[in-house]
Design an enzyme around this catalytic site. Structure first.
Site, PDB file in Angstrom:
ATOM      1  N   GLY A  45      36.271 -16.886   6.161  1.00 62.38           N
ATOM      2  CA  GLY A  45      35.765 -15.600   6.625  1.00 62.38           C
ATOM      3  C   GLY A  45      35.943 -14.479   5.610  1.00 62.38           C
ATOM      4  CB  SER A  46      38.540 -13.637   3.183  1.00 62.26           C
ATOM      5  OG  SER A  46      39.366 -13.146   4.207  1.00 62.26           O
ATOM      6  CB  SER A  87      43.297 -12.896   1.493  1.00 62.44           C
ATOM      7  OG  SER A  87      43.996 -13.512   2.564  1.00 62.44           O
ATOM      8  CB  SER A  89      46.022 -13.423   6.634  1.00 61.78           C
ATOM      9  OG  SER A  89      45.801 -14.295   5.534  1.00 61.78           O
ATOM     10  CB  THR A  92      44.448 -17.340   2.162  1.00 65.63           C
ATOM     11  OG1 THR A  92      44.183 -16.896   3.493  1.00 65.63           O
ATOM     12  CG2 THR A  92      43.661 -18.614   1.899  1.00 65.63           C
ATOM     13  NE  ARG A 139      35.240 -17.210  14.550  1.00 72.23           N
ATOM     14  CZ  ARG A 139      36.452 -17.410  15.066  1.00 72.23           C
ATOM     15  NH1 ARG A 139      37.534 -17.275  14.297  1.00 72.23           N
ATOM     16  NH2 ARG A 139      36.597 -17.747  16.328  1.00 72.23           N
ATOM     17  CD  GLU A 225      35.879 -20.086  11.222  1.00 71.56           C
ATOM     18  OE1 GLU A 225      36.800 -19.366  11.636  1.00 71.56           O
ATOM     19  OE2 GLU A 225      35.390 -19.952  10.084  1.00 71.56           O
ATOM     20  CG  HIS A 241      12.722 -30.140  -4.589  1.00 72.88           C
ATOM     21  ND1 HIS A 241      11.662 -30.482  -5.407  1.00 72.88           N
ATOM     22  CD2 HIS A 241      12.536 -28.841  -4.251  1.00 72.88           C
ATOM     23  CE1 HIS A 241      10.885 -29.419  -5.578  1.00 72.88           C
ATOM     24  NE2 HIS A 241      11.395 -28.408  -4.882  1.00 72.88           N
ATOM     25  CE  LYS A 335      44.422 -20.295   6.707  1.00 81.12           C
ATOM     26  NZ  LYS A 335      43.964 -18.939   6.991  1.00 81.12           N
TER      27      LYS A 335
HETATM   28  O1  PA5 Z   1      37.866 -17.804   9.942  1.00 76.14           O
HETATM   29  C1  PA5 Z   1      38.995 -18.063   9.540  1.00 76.14           C
HETATM   30  O2  PA5 Z   1      40.024 -17.862  10.209  1.00 76.14           O
HETATM   31  C2  PA5 Z   1      39.165 -18.668   8.177  1.00 76.14           C
HETATM   32  O3  PA5 Z   1      37.934 -19.028   7.620  1.00 76.14           O
HETATM   33  C3  PA5 Z   1      39.928 -17.692   7.253  1.00 76.14           C
HETATM   34  O4  PA5 Z   1      39.132 -16.588   6.909  1.00 76.14           O
HETATM   35  C4  PA5 Z   1      40.393 -18.457   5.998  1.00 76.14           C
HETATM   36  O5  PA5 Z   1      41.266 -19.482   6.373  1.00 76.14           O
HETATM   37  C5  PA5 Z   1      41.083 -17.559   4.978  1.00 76.14           C
HETATM   38  O6  PA5 Z   1      42.058 -16.750   5.582  1.00 76.14           O
HETATM   39  P1  PA5 Z   1      42.098 -15.200   5.175  1.00 76.14           P
HETATM   40  O7  PA5 Z   1      40.756 -14.663   5.590  1.00 76.14           O
HETATM   41  O8  PA5 Z   1      43.212 -14.611   5.981  1.00 76.14           O
HETATM   42  O9  PA5 Z   1      42.333 -15.163   3.710  1.00 76.14           O
END
Ligand code: PA5
Length: 341
Positions: A45-46, A87, A89, A92, A139, A225, A241, A335
Site C-alpha cells: 500500500g505504500s 512506509s 508504518s 517495513t 491501503r 486485501e 502478445h 511480518k
Molecule cells: O496493505 C498493507 O497492509 C500492506 O500492503 C502494507 O502497505 C505493506 O506491508 C507495507 O507496509 P507499510 O505500508 O507500513 O510500509
C-alpha cells in the site's frame, strides 16, 4: 479496523488530498538539485503511490522515475539520485533496508511515513521527513501517501500543475462517491453491481500501459486485501502478445472469469482498437466483460476515478462474501514470523 471504519475511509479519500494540499510541503533548499533519476521505494500500500507518480511523471517530467520494491537499491543510485522512502508504518523491513542502501550510495533521501523507525532514523540522519496521519490501514491512507509525493515533485520543479490536478481529483472523487457509497443500493450503485458480478468468479483486470496500468494494479491489490480473493491484472498492448492466447482451456475456469477493462479516453488509438478486438476474442469464453471509463481531465483525476470504483467494488465484494474487508491477517502473520527470525 471495523467494516464501518473502512467505509468511513472510502468516503473520506478526497478529504485526504484536501488536507495534504492545505498543509503543504516545505523542503529545505538542499533538496533543490538537478537529479538524474528518482527512486520511490516501498512495499504494498505504500509503494503504489510510487507507481502513480511514476506514470504521472511519464507524462510530465524530464527525469526517469522508478519504483523499487526490494531490500536493495538499484546500482545506478548515487549522489545525483533522489530517493523517496515511503512506509506508512515506518517499520517495513524491506523499506528500512533500502533506506540504508540509499544512504550508503549517497542519495538525497526524503521519508514519507506516519512514524516508526523510518521517521526516527531519517530525522537522526538529517533527512527530510514528511509526517502523515497514522492509525489507518496503509491501503486506506492512499491519499495521505500519494499527495506528498506529488507536492514534492512540484516543489522541486520536476512536474508542474500537481496542485491543480490534485484539486480536480478532489472534485471528481466527491462527485463519484455520491453514486457509490453504502447508502446507494443495488442496482443504482455501479460498485455494488460490479461486486455481484465478481462474486464466485475470478476477476481479471485489464488496464493500458502508462494510462490505467496502476489503476489495474490497485484494483488487484484491493480485491486481494479487502475481499481476500485472488485476481490478476495485465495491460494493453502487452497482453495482446501472450495472455490473449490463453482463452482456450480449461473451459470451466474460463467460464468463471470476469474481465474488467479500465478505459481512459486518452488511450492510444491503436490500444482502443486492440481493446475492441480483444473483447470479441474472449467474449464467448468468459462469464462477463465489464468496462469502466475514467472521469475527469487530468491524469491524476482519471487514475483516481478508476481506482476509487475498485476501492468500493472490492469493499462490496467483501460484504458479498460476508467478511470484514479491513484485517489483513496473512500479512500480519508473515511480518510476525519474519520478525521472530
Ligand atoms: O496493505 C498493507 O497492509 C500492506 O500492503 C502494507 O502497505 C505493506 O506491508 C507495507 O507496509 P507499510 O505500508 O507500513 O510500509
Amino acid at each position: 479496523m471495523t467494516v464501518e471504519k473502512m467505509a468511513e475511509y472510502l468516503w473520506g479519500l478526497p478529504e485526504q488530498f484536501a488536507s495534504i494540499l492545505e498543509q503543504g510541503i516545505s523542503l529545505p533548499v538542499k533538496y533543490q538539485h538537478n537529479y538524474s533519476n528518482i527512486v520511490v521505494t516501498g512495499l504494498g500500500g505504500s509503494a503504489i503511490g510510487g507507481d502513480i507518480i511514476r506514470t504521472y511523471a511519464l507524462q510530465k517530467a524530464q527525469v526517469p522515475v522508478i519504483v523499487n520494491r526490494d531490500y536493495d537499491m538499484p546500482n545506478f543510485v548515487n549522489s545525483d539520485s533522489l530517493v523517496l522512502t515511503v512506509s506508512y508504518s515506518g517499520n517495513t523491513e524491506e523499506t528500512l533496508s533500502a533506506y540504508h542502501h540509499a544512504r550508503t550510495q549517497g542519495a538525497a533521501i526524503i521519508a514519507v511515513t506516519s512514524g516508526g523507525k523510518l521517521a526516527d532514523i531519517a530525522r537522526q540522519d538529517g533527512y527530510g521527513v514528511v509526517k502523515i496521519p497514522g492509525g489507518l490501514a496503509p491501503r486506506a491512507a492512499t491519499g495521505y501517501l500519494f499527495a506528498p509525493l506529488a507536492l514534492i515533485f512540484e516543489e522541486l520543479g520536476i512536474v508542474k500543475g500537481a496542485k491543480t490536478d490534485l484539486k480536480e481529483t478532489v472534485q471528481v472523487l466527491k462527485a463519484i462517491r455520491e453514486g457509490i457509497h453504502p447508502g446507494v443500493d443495488f442496482p443504482e450503485n455501479q460498485a455494488r453491481v460490479i461486486a455481484r458480478e465478481m462474486k464466485d468468479s475470478l476477476p481479471i483486470i485489464w488496464g493500458s500501459s502508462a494510462r490505467s496500468e496502476t489503476a489495474a494494479m490497485r484494483w488487484k491489490t484491493q480485491i486481494n486485501e479487502n475481499a481476500k480473493s485472488p485476481t490478476y491484472y495485465n495491460i494493453f498492448p502487452e497482453l495482446n502478445h501472450n495472455e490473449i492466447v490463453g482463452f482456450g482451456m480449461p473451459k470451466d475456469l474460463l467460464a468463471r472469469l470476469v474481465i474488467i477493462i479500465l478505459r481512459d479516453p486518452a488511450d492510444h488509438p491503436q490500444v482502443k482498437k486492440r481493446i475492441e478486438i480483444s473483447k470479441e476474442i474472449v467474449r464467448s469464453h468468459v462469464k462477463k466483460i465489464v468496462e469502466i471509463q475514467a472521469q475527469g481531465e487530468s491524469f491524476l483525476a482519471k487514475f483516481y476515478s478508476l481506482a476509487y470504483m475498485g476501492d468500493y467494488a472490492s469493499f462490496y465484494l467483501a460484504l458479498e462474501y460476508g467478511i470484514n474487508p479491513s484485517p489483513v491477517e496473512t500479512i500480519d502473520y508473515l511480518k510476525a514470523e519474519l520478525a521472530k527470525a
